[in-house]
Scaffold this motif. Structure first.
Motif, PDB file in Angstrom:
ATOM      1  N   TYR A   1     -13.705  48.851  -7.875  1.00  0.00           N
ATOM      2  CA  TYR A   1     -14.454  47.584  -7.301  1.00  0.00           C
ATOM      3  C   TYR A   1     -13.718  46.815  -6.285  1.00  0.00           C
ATOM      4  O   TYR A   1     -14.297  46.388  -5.471  1.00  0.00           O
ATOM      5  CB  TYR A   1     -14.677  46.526  -8.484  1.00  0.00           C
ATOM      6  CG  TYR A   1     -15.990  47.062  -9.269  1.00  0.00           C
ATOM      7  CD1 TYR A   1     -17.217  47.318  -8.721  1.00  0.00           C
ATOM      8  CD2 TYR A   1     -16.018  47.060 -10.783  1.00  0.00           C
ATOM      9  CE1 TYR A   1     -18.587  47.746  -9.502  1.00  0.00           C
ATOM     10  CE2 TYR A   1     -16.956  47.780 -11.460  1.00  0.00           C
ATOM     11  CZ  TYR A   1     -18.179  47.809 -10.761  1.00  0.00           C
ATOM     12  OH  TYR A   1     -19.423  48.142 -11.278  1.00  0.00           O
ATOM     13  N   LEU A   2     -12.540  46.733  -6.273  1.00  0.00           N
ATOM     14  CA  LEU A   2     -11.903  46.167  -5.204  1.00  0.00           C
ATOM     15  C   LEU A   2     -11.934  47.053  -4.033  1.00  0.00           C
ATOM     16  O   LEU A   2     -12.211  46.492  -2.721  1.00  0.00           O
ATOM     17  CB  LEU A   2     -10.140  45.897  -5.603  1.00  0.00           C
ATOM     18  CG  LEU A   2     -10.002  45.124  -6.298  1.00  0.00           C
ATOM     19  CD1 LEU A   2      -8.348  44.975  -6.815  1.00  0.00           C
ATOM     20  CD2 LEU A   2     -10.356  43.431  -5.850  1.00  0.00           C
TER      21      LEU A   2
ATOM     22  N   LEU B   1     -14.453  49.035  -3.212  1.00  0.00           N
ATOM     23  CA  LEU B   1     -16.115  49.114  -3.109  1.00  0.00           C
ATOM     24  C   LEU B   1     -16.211  47.737  -2.325  1.00  0.00           C
ATOM     25  O   LEU B   1     -16.913  47.583  -1.274  1.00  0.00           O
ATOM     26  CB  LEU B   1     -16.816  48.956  -4.341  1.00  0.00           C
ATOM     27  CG  LEU B   1     -18.462  48.713  -3.956  1.00  0.00           C
ATOM     28  CD1 LEU B   1     -18.907  49.918  -3.056  1.00  0.00           C
ATOM     29  CD2 LEU B   1     -18.985  48.909  -5.143  1.00  0.00           C
ATOM     30  N   ALA B   2     -15.563  46.491  -2.676  1.00  0.00           N
ATOM     31  CA  ALA B   2     -15.916  45.162  -2.181  1.00  0.00           C
ATOM     32  C   ALA B   2     -15.280  45.092  -0.804  1.00  0.00           C
ATOM     33  O   ALA B   2     -15.968  44.627  -0.009  1.00  0.00           O
ATOM     34  CB  ALA B   2     -15.479  44.141  -3.284  1.00  0.00           C
TER      35      ALA B   2
ATOM     36  N   VAL C   1     -17.344  47.125   1.678  1.00  0.00           N
ATOM     37  CA  VAL C   1     -18.513  46.354   2.157  1.00  0.00           C
ATOM     38  C   VAL C   1     -18.374  45.375   2.797  1.00  0.00           C
ATOM     39  O   VAL C   1     -19.067  44.866   3.794  1.00  0.00           O
ATOM     40  CB  VAL C   1     -19.375  46.196   0.913  1.00  0.00           C
ATOM     41  CG1 VAL C   1     -20.704  45.293   1.181  1.00  0.00           C
ATOM     42  CG2 VAL C   1     -19.913  47.561   0.131  1.00  0.00           C
ATOM     43  N   TRP C   2     -17.204  44.475   2.455  1.00  0.00           N
ATOM     44  CA  TRP C   2     -17.183  43.075   3.132  1.00  0.00           C
ATOM     45  C   TRP C   2     -16.751  43.571   4.708  1.00  0.00           C
ATOM     46  O   TRP C   2     -16.997  42.755   5.611  1.00  0.00           O
ATOM     47  CB  TRP C   2     -16.059  42.524   2.433  1.00  0.00           C
ATOM     48  CG  TRP C   2     -16.461  41.082   1.631  1.00  0.00           C
ATOM     49  CD1 TRP C   2     -17.429  40.267   2.351  1.00  0.00           C
ATOM     50  CD2 TRP C   2     -16.381  40.683   0.542  1.00  0.00           C
ATOM     51  NE1 TRP C   2     -17.860  39.306   1.642  1.00  0.00           N
ATOM     52  CE2 TRP C   2     -17.005  39.351   0.752  1.00  0.00           C
ATOM     53  CE3 TRP C   2     -15.638  41.133  -0.528  1.00  0.00           C
ATOM     54  CZ2 TRP C   2     -17.131  38.578  -0.675  1.00  0.00           C
ATOM     55  CZ3 TRP C   2     -15.504  40.249  -1.571  1.00  0.00           C
ATOM     56  CH2 TRP C   2     -16.209  39.205  -1.730  1.00  0.00           C
TER      57      TRP C   2
ATOM     58  N   GLY D   1     -21.618  39.202   0.047  1.00  0.00           N
ATOM     59  CA  GLY D   1     -20.282  39.060  -0.674  1.00  0.00           C
ATOM     60  C   GLY D   1     -20.484  38.730  -2.006  1.00  0.00           C
ATOM     61  O   GLY D   1     -20.151  39.202  -3.196  1.00  0.00           O
TER      62      GLY D   1
ATOM     63  N   ILE E   1     -22.198  41.359  -4.329  1.00  0.00           N
ATOM     64  CA  ILE E   1     -21.252  42.339  -4.781  1.00  0.00           C
ATOM     65  C   ILE E   1     -20.411  41.830  -5.829  1.00  0.00           C
ATOM     66  O   ILE E   1     -20.324  42.540  -6.871  1.00  0.00           O
ATOM     67  CB  ILE E   1     -20.147  42.707  -3.429  1.00  0.00           C
ATOM     68  CG1 ILE E   1     -20.924  43.489  -2.609  1.00  0.00           C
ATOM     69  CG2 ILE E   1     -19.303  43.648  -4.261  1.00  0.00           C
ATOM     70  CD1 ILE E   1     -20.053  43.630  -1.317  1.00  0.00           C
ATOM     71  N   LEU E   2     -20.181  40.538  -6.105  1.00  0.00           N
ATOM     72  CA  LEU E   2     -19.614  40.195  -7.082  1.00  0.00           C
ATOM     73  C   LEU E   2     -20.457  40.124  -8.461  1.00  0.00           C
ATOM     74  O   LEU E   2     -19.873  40.544  -9.448  1.00  0.00           O
ATOM     75  CB  LEU E   2     -19.003  38.594  -6.715  1.00  0.00           C
ATOM     76  CG  LEU E   2     -18.011  38.497  -5.744  1.00  0.00           C
ATOM     77  CD1 LEU E   2     -17.684  36.995  -5.463  1.00  0.00           C
ATOM     78  CD2 LEU E   2     -16.644  39.203  -6.172  1.00  0.00           C
TER      79      LEU E   2
ATOM     80  N   ALA F   1     -20.694  43.547  -9.308  1.00  0.00           N
ATOM     81  CA  ALA F   1     -19.576  43.969 -10.168  1.00  0.00           C
ATOM     82  C   ALA F   1     -19.451  43.471 -11.639  1.00  0.00           C
ATOM     83  O   ALA F   1     -19.192  44.261 -12.530  1.00  0.00           O
ATOM     84  CB  ALA F   1     -18.368  43.502  -9.295  1.00  0.00           C
ATOM     85  N   TRP F   2     -19.826  42.287 -11.615  1.00  0.00           N
ATOM     86  CA  TRP F   2     -19.674  41.634 -13.101  1.00  0.00           C
ATOM     87  C   TRP F   2     -20.701  42.221 -14.241  1.00  0.00           C
ATOM     88  O   TRP F   2     -20.625  42.684 -15.209  1.00  0.00           O
ATOM     89  CB  TRP F   2     -20.238  40.143 -12.792  1.00  0.00           C
ATOM     90  CG  TRP F   2     -20.155  39.719 -14.221  1.00  0.00           C
ATOM     91  CD1 TRP F   2     -21.548  39.101 -14.949  1.00  0.00           C
ATOM     92  CD2 TRP F   2     -19.103  38.979 -15.108  1.00  0.00           C
ATOM     93  NE1 TRP F   2     -21.172  38.553 -16.198  1.00  0.00           N
ATOM     94  CE2 TRP F   2     -19.846  38.468 -16.313  1.00  0.00           C
ATOM     95  CE3 TRP F   2     -17.622  39.142 -15.005  1.00  0.00           C
ATOM     96  CZ2 TRP F   2     -19.056  37.942 -17.400  1.00  0.00           C
ATOM     97  CZ3 TRP F   2     -17.194  38.715 -16.100  1.00  0.00           C
ATOM     98  CH2 TRP F   2     -17.638  38.162 -17.085  1.00  0.00           C
TER      99      TRP F   2
END
Length: 231
Positions: A32-33, A35-36, A39-40, A63, A66-67, A70-71
């Motif tokens: 996820y890091l 991926l985030a 995308v960012w 952003g 995405i969070l 992810a959650w």
């Protein structure tokens, strides 16, 4: 059933079992890091509209999206990563509680991958079909969720564990002959999956749990294979 679940949680005292939990969690965090961050970076270097203030809003909303995503998907990702190591969890449970069992049948990685993909597609298809009930039928939606996912999770975890001791057809026949225990175990797994942070332990706990469920059932097997213990 309750005793089996307690024994499954107690298996977390095994360092090798905890290792599988950490592999799933840390690998999912890393994914996820990446991926985030990707995308960012795309949002930051790509002007969407040409208006600075509007692009800034889009970057922030993207952003946050995405969070949130992810959650919501993090437990499922942990489960997917952990699924490749669950055989070790089953081995540790059998060694601790059922040391008299002979060596299990070999299950190749292709069979394991096919089972995991089939399960993922089935869960997505059935839950998408039930989505209108989840949204538009308050109260009933919980019953539908636990019934549908209890059946799916109970079936797949049971067959995953049983395939180490039985052929695919034999495992399916045993489950269909005595469907209540795998189903109730699946409902318990589905419930645990809805509890934040506990859901990160679900793949490991569910695998250990289902070993005890399998061993509480009786299955006449072909000659040369192990006999499931009646408890």
């Amino acid at each position: 059933m309750i005793r089996a679940l307690v024994l499954a949680f107690a298996q977390l005292s095994d360092p090798r079992v905890r290792r599988v939990v950490w592999i799933g969690v840390l690998a999912s965090i890393l994914a996820y890091l990446l991926l985030a961050g990707g995308v960012w970076w795309i949002l930051a270097v790509t002007p969407m509209t040409g208006y600075g203030w509007l692009d800034g809003i889009i970057d922030v909303m993207g952003g946050l999206g995405i969070l949130v995503l992810a959650w919501l998907l993090f437990p499922a990702t942990v489960g997917t990563v952990s699924s490749f190591f669950l055989d070790e969890v089953v081995e540790r449970v059998e060694a601790r509680h059922y040391p008299a069992l002979p060596a299990p049948r070999h299950v190749g990685w292709i069979e394991e991958l096919a089972t995991a993909l089939r399960f993922l597609l089935l869960v997505l298809a059935i839950n998408l079909a039930a989505l209108p009930l989840y949204i538009f039928a308050p109260g009933l939606n919980l019953a539908v969720f636990y019934t549908v996912n209890g059946y799916l999770l109970g079936r797949e975890y049971f067959e995953m564990v049983a395939h180490r001791r039985l052929g695919r057809g034999e495992a399916r026949a045993l489950r269909r002959a005595r469907p209540l225990k795998p189903f109730l175990a699946g409902v318990a797994i589905a419930f645990l999956s809805t509890i934040p942070f506990v859901n990160l332990l679900v793949p490991v706990v569910a695998s250990a749990f289902m070993v005890h469920v399998l061993q509480s059932m009786s299955a006449p097997l072909a000659a040369g294979r192990t006999t499931v213990i009646r408890r």
